[in-house]
Design a protein around this motif. Sequence first.
Motif, PDB file in Angstrom:
ATOM      1  N   TYR A 118       0.805  -1.218   0.000  1.00 43.87           N
ATOM      2  CA  TYR A 118       0.000   0.000   0.000  1.00 43.87           C
ATOM      3  C   TYR A 118       0.843   1.275   0.000  1.00 43.87           C
ATOM      4  N   ALA A 119       0.404   2.228  -0.825  1.00 42.11           N
ATOM      5  CA  ALA A 119       1.029   3.551  -0.850  1.00 42.11           C
ATOM      6  C   ALA A 119       0.567   4.402   0.322  1.00 42.11           C
ATOM      7  N   ALA A 120      -0.610   4.087   0.853  1.00 35.61           N
ATOM      8  CA  ALA A 120      -1.147   4.823   1.998  1.00 35.61           C
ATOM      9  C   ALA A 120      -2.012   3.888   2.824  1.00 35.61           C
ATOM     10  N   ILE A 121      -1.887   3.995   4.136  1.00 35.56           N
ATOM     11  CA  ILE A 121      -2.737   3.238   5.059  1.00 35.56           C
ATOM     12  C   ILE A 121      -3.322   4.213   6.063  1.00 35.56           C
ATOM     13  N   ASN A 122      -4.633   4.192   6.183  1.00 30.13           N
ATOM     14  CA  ASN A 122      -5.328   5.038   7.151  1.00 30.13           C
ATOM     15  C   ASN A 122      -5.921   4.155   8.247  1.00 30.13           C
ATOM     16  N   VAL A 123      -5.684   4.546   9.494  1.00 31.85           N
ATOM     17  CA  VAL A 123      -6.256   3.840  10.643  1.00 31.85           C
ATOM     18  C   VAL A 123      -6.946   4.876  11.522  1.00 31.85           C
ATOM     19  N   SER A 124      -8.245   4.751  11.664  1.00 30.10           N
ATOM     20  CA  SER A 124      -8.999   5.678  12.506  1.00 30.10           C
ATOM     21  C   SER A 124      -9.763   4.900  13.565  1.00 30.10           C
ATOM     22  N   TYR A 125      -9.388   5.122  14.807  1.00 32.14           N
ATOM     23  CA  TYR A 125     -10.101   4.566  15.959  1.00 32.14           C
ATOM     24  C   TYR A 125     -10.090   3.044  15.983  1.00 32.14           C
ATOM     25  N   TYR A 126      -8.904   2.499  15.803  1.00 22.38           N
ATOM     26  CA  TYR A 126      -8.677   1.073  16.029  1.00 22.38           C
ATOM     27  C   TYR A 126      -7.487   0.953  16.971  1.00 22.38           C
ATOM     28  N   HIS A 127      -7.714   0.369  18.135  1.00 23.59           N
ATOM     29  CA  HIS A 127      -6.666   0.214  19.139  1.00 23.59           C
ATOM     30  C   HIS A 127      -5.953  -1.098  18.864  1.00 23.59           C
ATOM     31  N   GLY A 128      -4.890  -1.026  18.050  1.00 24.94           N
ATOM     32  CA  GLY A 128      -4.297  -2.263  17.577  1.00 24.94           C
ATOM     33  C   GLY A 128      -2.788  -2.283  17.585  1.00 24.94           C
ATOM     34  N   LEU A 129      -2.166  -2.002  18.712  1.00 16.96           N
ATOM     35  CA  LEU A 129      -0.706  -2.026  18.748  1.00 16.96           C
ATOM     36  C   LEU A 129      -0.155  -3.409  18.434  1.00 16.96           C
ATOM     37  N   ASP A 130      -0.906  -4.448  18.796  1.00 18.33           N
ATOM     38  CA  ASP A 130      -0.414  -5.798  18.529  1.00 18.33           C
ATOM     39  C   ASP A 130      -0.454  -6.138  17.041  1.00 18.33           C
ATOM     40  N   ARG A 131      -1.172  -5.367  16.225  1.00 14.78           N
ATOM     41  CA  ARG A 131      -1.183  -5.563  14.772  1.00 14.78           C
ATOM     42  C   ARG A 131      -0.384  -4.505  14.031  1.00 14.78           C
ATOM     43  N   LEU A 132       0.179  -3.558  14.766  1.00 18.06           N
ATOM     44  CA  LEU A 132       0.823  -2.426  14.111  1.00 18.06           C
ATOM     45  C   LEU A 132       2.052  -2.834  13.310  1.00 18.06           C
ATOM     46  N   THR A 133       2.803  -3.807  13.783  1.00 22.17           N
ATOM     47  CA  THR A 133       3.969  -4.268  13.020  1.00 22.17           C
ATOM     48  C   THR A 133       3.549  -4.764  11.644  1.00 22.17           C
ATOM     49  N   ASP A 134       2.474  -5.547  11.590  1.00 23.71           N
ATOM     50  CA  ASP A 134       1.994  -6.059  10.305  1.00 23.71           C
ATOM     51  C   ASP A 134       1.427  -4.944   9.434  1.00 23.71           C
TER      52      ASP A 134
END
Length: 222
Positions: A118-134
């Motif tokens: 992806y050229a851009a990834i948007n994350v709004s209001y998802y508490h996901g530090l355990d998925r952040l690496t991926d």
Amino acid sequence: MTRSERERWDERYRTEEFEPSTSPSPLLRAYIDTLPSGRALDVATGTGRNALALAENGHAVDAIDISGEALKRAREHERERYREREHGDGSEQSGEDSLAIEWVRADIDEYDFSESTYAAINVSYYHGLDRLTDIKRALKPGGMLLYEHHLRSADPVESGPSTDRFRFGSNELLRACLDLTILRYEERTTERDGRTGARVYLLARRSSGPAQTYPREPTPIE
């Protein structure tokens, strides 16, 4: 996410009284014209406000959410926006009635993010530090990450999760993204729709090296 949590989100979106904003997030709105071209990902898309903005800005978009009811609303918004854009008056026309969006019903906690996609990834209001690496690995080199979420606050707040369990601590998101080039980071109190909140905004790029390019001037996030 448990089955009961999925059902709770479906029930919430099924309720007519629950009407999320149709405007893109302030962070995305501020920087959408500076994003690199290419495919985009919208994580926890809800009713699709950010996916629609990305698609209308020329991106092909993958939009993921756990709630089938949310995605049902998102597809309705997509058809409305497409007809307004193509035909002006929203009238029924033959032919296509969609933008370049792939709506994906999936549990983000278990989703298999494709690497360097992806050229851009948007994350709004998802508490996901355990998925952040991926999520970060799913960025192409030079790809941009936009992240907005609720913060824990020592002051009273009226918006966001009722428990700090689903809020970020101060600098928690920043520390988790130090392997990216941080282009903007803010933690602040916000006022929206008459309700006080505490939010974090992060703009970062998958790039490295001592010499980088940067936004010329901070764009107001409102």
